[in-house]
Motif scaffolding. Sequence first.
Motif, short mmCIF file in Angstrom:
data_model
loop_
_atom_site.label_atom_id
_atom_site.label_comp_id
_atom_site.label_asym_id
_atom_site.label_seq_id
_atom_site.Cartn_x
_atom_site.Cartn_y
_atom_site.Cartn_z
N PRO A 186 20.98 21.09 -39.94
CA PRO A 186 20.26 20.92 -41.18
C PRO A 186 19.75 22.27 -41.76
O PRO A 186 19.73 22.25 -43.06
CB PRO A 186 18.97 19.89 -40.78
CG PRO A 186 19.64 19.41 -39.58
CD PRO A 186 20.66 20.39 -38.79
N VAL A 187 19.54 23.07 -41.00
CA VAL A 187 19.04 24.35 -41.40
C VAL A 187 20.28 25.15 -42.50
O VAL A 187 20.11 25.30 -43.42
CB VAL A 187 18.67 25.24 -40.31
CG1 VAL A 187 18.34 26.84 -40.96
CG2 VAL A 187 17.49 24.89 -39.66
N ALA A 188 21.61 25.00 -41.89
CA ALA A 188 22.60 25.52 -42.43
C ALA A 188 22.68 24.67 -43.93
O ALA A 188 22.97 25.24 -44.70
CB ALA A 188 23.86 25.63 -41.64
N ARG A 189 22.96 23.37 -43.54
CA ARG A 189 23.21 22.58 -45.00
C ARG A 189 22.12 22.90 -46.12
O ARG A 189 22.32 22.86 -47.22
CB ARG A 189 22.96 21.20 -44.58
CG ARG A 189 24.37 20.84 -43.74
CD ARG A 189 24.55 19.23 -43.63
NE ARG A 189 25.74 18.89 -43.08
CZ ARG A 189 25.74 17.82 -42.29
NH1 ARG A 189 25.03 16.87 -42.12
NH2 ARG A 189 26.98 17.57 -41.80
N LYS A 190 21.03 23.12 -45.69
CA LYS A 190 19.84 23.28 -46.60
C LYS A 190 19.92 24.58 -47.60
O LYS A 190 19.72 24.66 -48.63
CB LYS A 190 18.41 23.60 -45.88
CG LYS A 190 17.32 23.85 -46.51
CD LYS A 190 15.99 23.93 -45.68
CE LYS A 190 14.82 24.53 -46.13
NZ LYS A 190 13.65 24.50 -45.46
N ARG A 191 20.83 25.62 -46.75
CA ARG A 191 21.19 26.77 -47.47
C ARG A 191 22.49 26.65 -48.13
O ARG A 191 23.26 27.71 -48.71
CB ARG A 191 20.84 27.97 -46.64
CG ARG A 191 19.46 28.26 -46.25
CD ARG A 191 19.13 29.17 -45.38
NE ARG A 191 17.71 29.44 -45.37
CZ ARG A 191 16.90 28.69 -44.86
NH1 ARG A 191 17.11 27.46 -44.47
NH2 ARG A 191 15.43 28.95 -44.94
N GLY A 192 23.22 25.70 -47.88
CA GLY A 192 24.55 25.35 -48.50
C GLY A 192 25.62 26.18 -47.54
O GLY A 192 26.59 26.66 -48.39
#
Length: 167
Positions: free
Chosen positions: A39-45
């Motif tokens: 989720p942290v990675a996805r939040k930053r694309g």
Amino acid sequence: MQYRSFVTDTIGAADDGDIVEFLGAVTDVRRMISNLTLPVARKRGISERALGIIVLVYAGLDRPGLLIEYLNVLPSTVSSDVNKLVDAGLLRRKLSPADRRVSRLEVTRKGIAAQQESLRQLHAAFRARSAGVSLDELHACIATLRKLGGEPQPSVPNPLREAGTTD
């Protein structure tokens, strides 16, 4: 006839069932880490691997060649991930003062914020799951995993530890 292999060491014989249980436990931990960092990675694309690259660069693997070797991936994979991280403002390229042909990677403030958010998520989950596990047990687990992985010492520097300390 059933095939059984054995690994013998100081704790006795481990059979295929022990190896399967070990692999299952490692996979469970990896899945837990993924569920917290994705989720942290996805939040930053970015991808989860790209988030891992930020951590590795912060730890000192600051050249694409080092990342390729450590991650055991194709150069194009690291190149693509690094380009995305640079475009997202999470990493920057810096020419080496010693050799202007060599490009070094550096984590930006935005990249450090992503890494810290990921570590906060992992720390919260780790604390909740490790209740009842002593620090000595944790250190023994780390040492055992390193021994099983063939890396008695950390393969990546830990910037959160002073040189020479293990506590």
